[in-house]
Scaffold this motif. Structure first.
Motif, PDB file in Angstrom:
ATOM      1  N   GLU A 110       0.829  -1.199   0.000  1.00 41.41           N
ATOM      2  CA  GLU A 110       0.000   0.000   0.000  1.00 41.41           C
ATOM      3  C   GLU A 110       0.868   1.256   0.000  1.00 41.41           C
ATOM      4  O   GLU A 110       1.785   1.401   0.814  1.00 41.41           O
ATOM      5  N   GLY A 111       0.614   2.143  -0.931  1.00 40.99           N
ATOM      6  CA  GLY A 111       1.387   3.368  -1.050  1.00 40.99           C
ATOM      7  C   GLY A 111       2.653   3.228  -1.868  1.00 40.99           C
ATOM      8  O   GLY A 111       3.314   4.225  -2.164  1.00 40.99           O
ATOM      9  N   ARG A 115      -9.262  -7.623   0.138  1.00 38.16           N
ATOM     10  CA  ARG A 115      -9.615  -6.265  -0.247  1.00 38.16           C
ATOM     11  C   ARG A 115      -9.924  -6.205  -1.741  1.00 38.16           C
ATOM     12  O   ARG A 115      -9.543  -7.103  -2.484  1.00 38.16           O
ATOM     13  N   THR A 136       0.465   3.692  -8.164  1.00 38.43           N
ATOM     14  CA  THR A 136       0.637   3.668  -6.717  1.00 38.43           C
ATOM     15  C   THR A 136      -0.508   2.874  -6.098  1.00 38.43           C
ATOM     16  O   THR A 136      -1.687   3.245  -6.251  1.00 38.43           O
ATOM     17  N   SER A 149      -3.279   1.631  -3.861  1.00 37.61           N
ATOM     18  CA  SER A 149      -4.118   2.410  -2.960  1.00 37.61           C
ATOM     19  C   SER A 149      -4.254   1.729  -1.611  1.00 37.61           C
ATOM     20  O   SER A 149      -4.328   0.503  -1.514  1.00 37.61           O
ATOM     21  N   THR A 150      -4.312   2.553  -0.578  1.00 33.29           N
ATOM     22  CA  THR A 150      -4.595   2.030   0.756  1.00 33.29           C
ATOM     23  C   THR A 150      -6.058   1.645   0.872  1.00 33.29           C
ATOM     24  O   THR A 150      -6.412   0.604   1.419  1.00 33.29           O
ATOM     25  N   VAL A 151      -6.923   2.502   0.325  1.00 35.02           N
ATOM     26  CA  VAL A 151      -8.357   2.212   0.281  1.00 35.02           C
ATOM     27  C   VAL A 151      -8.770   2.225  -1.184  1.00 35.02           C
ATOM     28  O   VAL A 151      -9.116   3.268  -1.741  1.00 35.02           O
TER      29      VAL A 151
END
Length: 327
Positions: free
Chosen positions: A91-92, A116, A131, A133-135
């Motif tokens: 993530e990120g 997820r 990139t 995504s976290t969400v």
């Protein structure tokens, strides 16, 4: 009339410059599927044509290590699988491809974290990284495959010429809409059935027959005369439906080249098909607009323009048919 000729000649020139498999999309496909908290499975498919197989390679963050197995040849692409070990979550972090040069084939990136939503992105030379995504946005798969569907109908010149020829044959809004609806229903059936593994046909004869379907419409347009409706004019929806079944197998071949996300097949299949239909509506509207403009501003030139365009379309389709049966 000049504008009409320029439009048609541009399409014909582009179509004639393409190889025999004009219907097929050959993007790359990079997939990262999380196995454990620190382990990911990588699949990298690079088409031989388009530059990805020789120049591009997966891009991973510095805290990840890739162990790639020996690549293998699978049809028109090189396929490699491997294991990715990461000391931190993705993530990120930035993933994608490095080595994509201007003119390279596009690639579809799919990142599937544990528990997820799947994240997808279309990679192009000017934007070859993503990139994570976290969400993540749950609509990413839908958006990506919708765009791919639109691009396929607009860049798949055999389908493009078939739809244009269908409009040139009927030339009126209601019959065109009826035929287009039948064509849509038919190719949706075979696209879904083939993609889900319910049935299928060999791709080579399908591609040759698709070219022949364009030749058939071109002949019908040239032979059409006022007061003597041919079968394709009396029952256009039947003709469109039958040829639509065939074109659906062609769409399925293109979608097979792209690949479907394992956990998002229904969404990807639906939105790809919706994208195809959106592109098809654009083609129909543009062709009807040109015919309407000719009827208003140069009515005597309309029929000669249609006939000249039809001969050009038929010539390209005939070339494709001959090339495909000898390929």
């Amino acid at each position: 009339m000049k504008a009409f000729f320029r439009l048609v000649l541009t399409i014909i020139a582009l179509a004639g410059a393409l190889p025999a498999q004009a219907d097929e999309l050959r993007p790359g496909y990079l997939e990262l599927t999380q196995q454990t908290q620190s382990e990911w499975k990588l699949v990298w498919k690079a088409p031989i044509l388009g530059g990805l197989a020789t120049r591009a390679e997966p891009l991973l963050p510095d805290f990840c290590q890739l162990k790639l197995e020996t690549p293998r040849l699978s049809g028109p692409a090189v396929v490699a699988t491997g294991k990715v070990s990461c000391s931190k979550p993705l993530e990120g972090a930035t993933v994608g491809l490095k080595g994509m040069e201007p003119g390279s084939t596009d690639a579809l990136l799919r990142v599937a974290p544990l528990g997820r939503p799947v994240q997808t992105e279309r990679l192009i030379p000017d934007n070859s990284s993503y990139t994570v995504s976290t969400v993540p946005d749950g609509w990413q798969v839908a958006r990506t495959y919708f765009v791919i569907g639109v691009e396929h109908i607009l860049a798949g010149f055999d389908h493009l010429l078939f739809v244009i020829a269908l409009v040139l044959l009927l030339q009126r809004g209601r019959p065109v809409v009826a035929a287009a609806t039948a064509f849509t229903l038919a190719h949706s059936l075979t696209l879904a059935g083939t993609t889900l593994g319910l049935f299928g046909l060999p791709q080579a004869p399908v591609e040759a027959t698709i070219a022949l379907s364009i030749v058939f419409l071109a002949v019908e347009i040239v032979k059409a005369s006022p007061g003597e409706l041919r079968l394709s004019e009396r029952l256009p929806w039947v003709v469109a439906f039958l040829f639509g079944l065939l074109h659906g197998f062609g769409f399925a071949g293109a979608l097979r080249e792209i690949g479907l996300p394992e956990t998002d097949v229904p969404v990807a299949l639906l939105t790809f098909n919706l994208g195809v239909e959106a592109g098809q509506l654009v083609i129909i509207a543009a062709t009807l607009a040109v015919l309407g403009a000719l009827a208003r501003f140069a009515p005597t030139a309309r029929r000669p323009a249609v006939i000249a365009s039809t001969y050009a379309i038929g010539a390209v389709a005939s070339f494709w048919f001959i090339e495909r049966i000898w390929a």
